[in-house]
Write a protein that holds these residues in place. Structure first.
Motif, PDB file in Angstrom:
ATOM      1  N   HIS A  93       0.789  -1.421   0.281  1.00 38.21           N
ATOM      2  CA  HIS A  93       0.463  -0.037  -0.680  1.00 38.21           C
ATOM      3  C   HIS A  93       0.914   1.456  -0.064  1.00 38.21           C
ATOM      4  CE1 HIS A  93      -3.935  -2.423   0.369  1.00 38.21           C
ATOM      5  NE2 HIS A  93      -2.869  -2.998   1.310  1.00 38.21           N
ATOM      6  N   SER A  94       1.934   1.211  -0.063  1.00 33.66           N
ATOM      7  CA  SER A  94       3.012   2.341  -0.552  1.00 33.66           C
ATOM      8  C   SER A  94       2.317   3.213  -0.968  1.00 33.66           C
ATOM      9  CB  SER A  94       3.986   1.298  -1.079  1.00 33.66           C
ATOM     10  OG  SER A  94       5.362   2.886  -0.890  1.00 33.66           O
TER      11      SER A  94
ATOM     12  N   PHE B 234      -1.438   9.427   1.959  1.00 35.64           N
ATOM     13  CA  PHE B 234      -2.676  10.264   2.850  1.00 35.64           C
ATOM     14  C   PHE B 234      -1.441  10.921   3.519  1.00 35.64           C
ATOM     15  CE2 PHE B 234      -4.787   6.168   2.795  1.00 35.64           C
ATOM     16  CZ  PHE B 234      -6.248   6.671   2.695  1.00 35.64           C
ATOM     17  N   ILE B 235       0.451  10.385   3.630  1.00 34.42           N
ATOM     18  CA  ILE B 235       1.137  11.508   4.736  1.00 34.42           C
ATOM     19  C   ILE B 235       1.522  12.400   3.796  1.00 34.42           C
ATOM     20  CG2 ILE B 235       3.730  11.528   4.759  1.00 34.42           C
ATOM     21  CD1 ILE B 235       3.849   8.365   5.047  1.00 34.42           C
ATOM     22  N   SER B 236       1.318  11.999   2.249  1.00 37.65           N
ATOM     23  CA  SER B 236       1.604  13.638   2.117  1.00 37.65           C
ATOM     24  C   SER B 236       0.000  14.314   1.477  1.00 37.65           C
ATOM     25  CB  SER B 236       1.585  13.704   0.296  1.00 37.65           C
ATOM     26  OG  SER B 236       2.821  12.765   0.544  1.00 37.65           O
ATOM     27  N   GLY B 237      -0.497  14.151   2.190  1.00 37.87           N
ATOM     28  CA  GLY B 237      -2.131  14.889   2.170  1.00 37.87           C
ATOM     29  C   GLY B 237      -2.436  15.019   3.534  1.00 37.87           C
ATOM     30  N   ILE B 238      -2.081  14.601   4.330  1.00 36.61           N
ATOM     31  CA  ILE B 238      -1.371  15.466   5.790  1.00 36.61           C
ATOM     32  C   ILE B 238      -0.654  16.426   5.797  1.00 36.61           C
ATOM     33  CG2 ILE B 238      -0.303  14.644   8.433  1.00 36.61           C
ATOM     34  CD1 ILE B 238      -2.091  11.836   7.962  1.00 36.61           C
ATOM     35  N   LEU B 239       0.554  16.064   5.327  1.00 40.96           N
ATOM     36  CA  LEU B 239       1.098  17.303   6.266  1.00 40.96           C
ATOM     37  C   LEU B 239       0.849  18.437   5.187  1.00 40.96           C
ATOM     38  CD1 LEU B 239       4.534  15.419   4.880  1.00 40.96           C
ATOM     39  CD2 LEU B 239       3.974  16.699   6.908  1.00 40.96           C
ATOM     40  N   LEU B 240       0.092  18.619   3.623  1.00 41.51           N
ATOM     41  CA  LEU B 240      -0.555  19.234   2.684  1.00 41.51           C
ATOM     42  C   LEU B 240      -1.865  20.220   3.919  1.00 41.51           C
ATOM     43  CD1 LEU B 240       1.055  19.384  -0.647  1.00 41.51           C
ATOM     44  CD2 LEU B 240       2.122  20.462   1.081  1.00 41.51           C
ATOM     45  N   PHE B 241      -2.302  19.460   4.035  1.00 42.45           N
ATOM     46  CA  PHE B 241      -4.128  19.512   3.859  1.00 42.45           C
ATOM     47  C   PHE B 241      -3.964  20.297   5.649  1.00 42.45           C
ATOM     48  CE2 PHE B 241      -7.876  19.160   5.845  1.00 42.45           C
ATOM     49  CZ  PHE B 241      -8.857  19.883   4.971  1.00 42.45           C
TER      50      PHE B 241
ATOM     51  N   SER C  70      -6.547   5.043  -4.734  1.00 39.49           N
ATOM     52  CA  SER C  70      -5.280   4.579  -4.941  1.00 39.49           C
ATOM     53  C   SER C  70      -6.044   3.168  -4.211  1.00 39.49           C
ATOM     54  CB  SER C  70      -4.128   5.139  -4.260  1.00 39.49           C
ATOM     55  OG  SER C  70      -3.616   3.956  -4.350  1.00 39.49           O
ATOM     56  N   LEU C  71      -6.133   3.375  -2.972  1.00 40.43           N
ATOM     57  CA  LEU C  71      -7.214   2.270  -2.387  1.00 40.43           C
ATOM     58  C   LEU C  71      -8.410   1.481  -2.582  1.00 40.43           C
ATOM     59  CD1 LEU C  71      -6.279   0.679   0.328  1.00 40.43           C
ATOM     60  CD2 LEU C  71      -7.736   2.077   1.503  1.00 40.43           C
ATOM     61  N   LEU C  72      -9.057   2.222  -3.466  1.00 41.04           N
ATOM     62  CA  LEU C  72     -10.097   1.476  -3.666  1.00 41.04           C
ATOM     63  C   LEU C  72      -9.774   0.588  -5.406  1.00 41.04           C
ATOM     64  CD1 LEU C  72     -12.979   1.852  -4.265  1.00 41.04           C
ATOM     65  CD2 LEU C  72     -13.059   3.838  -5.652  1.00 41.04           C
ATOM     66  N   TRP C  73      -9.272   1.416  -5.803  1.00 39.19           N
ATOM     67  CA  TRP C  73      -8.182   0.395  -7.374  1.00 39.19           C
ATOM     68  C   TRP C  73      -7.687  -0.627  -7.037  1.00 39.19           C
ATOM     69  CZ3 TRP C  73      -9.121   0.285 -12.310  1.00 39.19           C
ATOM     70  CH2 TRP C  73      -8.097  -0.423 -12.902  1.00 39.19           C
ATOM     71  N   HIS C  74      -6.886  -0.911  -5.177  1.00 40.79           N
ATOM     72  CA  HIS C  74      -5.958  -1.997  -5.249  1.00 40.79           C
ATOM     73  C   HIS C  74      -7.422  -2.760  -4.832  1.00 40.79           C
ATOM     74  CE1 HIS C  74      -3.314  -4.556  -2.861  1.00 40.79           C
ATOM     75  NE2 HIS C  74      -4.486  -4.562  -2.145  1.00 40.79           N
ATOM     76  N   PHE C  75      -8.669  -2.521  -3.962  1.00 39.32           N
ATOM     77  CA  PHE C  75      -9.285  -3.343  -3.818  1.00 39.32           C
ATOM     78  C   PHE C  75     -10.267  -4.209  -4.786  1.00 39.32           C
ATOM     79  CE2 PHE C  75      -9.762  -1.387   0.516  1.00 39.32           C
ATOM     80  CZ  PHE C  75      -8.210  -2.031   1.121  1.00 39.32           C
ATOM     81  N   ILE C  76     -10.388  -3.173  -5.963  1.00 36.28           N
ATOM     82  CA  ILE C  76     -10.614  -3.215  -7.214  1.00 36.28           C
ATOM     83  C   ILE C  76     -10.129  -4.301  -7.623  1.00 36.28           C
ATOM     84  CG2 ILE C  76     -11.981  -2.904  -9.609  1.00 36.28           C
ATOM     85  CD1 ILE C  76     -12.778   0.187  -8.112  1.00 36.28           C
TER      86      ILE C  76
END
Length: 121
Positions: free
Chosen positions: A66-67, A73-80, A112-118
């Motif tokens: 899940h890299s 998520f990490i980038s989003g946390i930092l920016l948001f 990205s997570l959704l695509w992985h599960f699909i």
């Protein structure tokens, strides 16, 4: 990014969520109230915490990679959350255009997570 790295970031981020939440509710309460930014600060902590939990679950799932989702998520946390913390603490709108970029990265992490599960289904 390995599961171990994801878990380390999740643990550090979780620790920061609690510390920042407590610091905001007590030590920063006067400043945040003066700027009218209590809700902004709480939103930053809440979104950071939600995505910290997502990172924790990603890190615990050692059977899958899940890299990409974790990095988004990490980038989003930092920016948001980071830009909202900056706004709440300084009342400066200098980084206001960064916030939607961070939000987009958080959405991309979920996509990205959704695509992985699909693909897995």
């Amino acid at each position: 990014m390995t599961s171990k790295h994801i878990l380390i970031v999740a643990a550090a981020s979780g620790m920061l969520c609690v510390a920042l939440g407590a610091f905001g509710a007590h030590a920063l309460k006067e400043t945040l109230s003066e700027y009218g930014r209590v809700d902004t600060f709480e939103l930053a902590v809440r979104y950071q915490f939600f995505h910290t939990l997502a990172l924790l679950f990603l890190g615990l799932d050692t059977d899958r990679k899940h890299s990409l989702s974790a990095s988004l998520f990490i980038s989003g946390i930092l920016l948001f959350s980071g830009s909202l913390y900056f706004l709440a603490l300084t009342n400066s709108t200098t980084l206001v255009l960064v916030t939607p970029v961070g939000g987009t990265l958080l959405i991309a992490g979920w996509a990205s997570l959704l695509w992985h599960f699909i693909k897995r289904a």
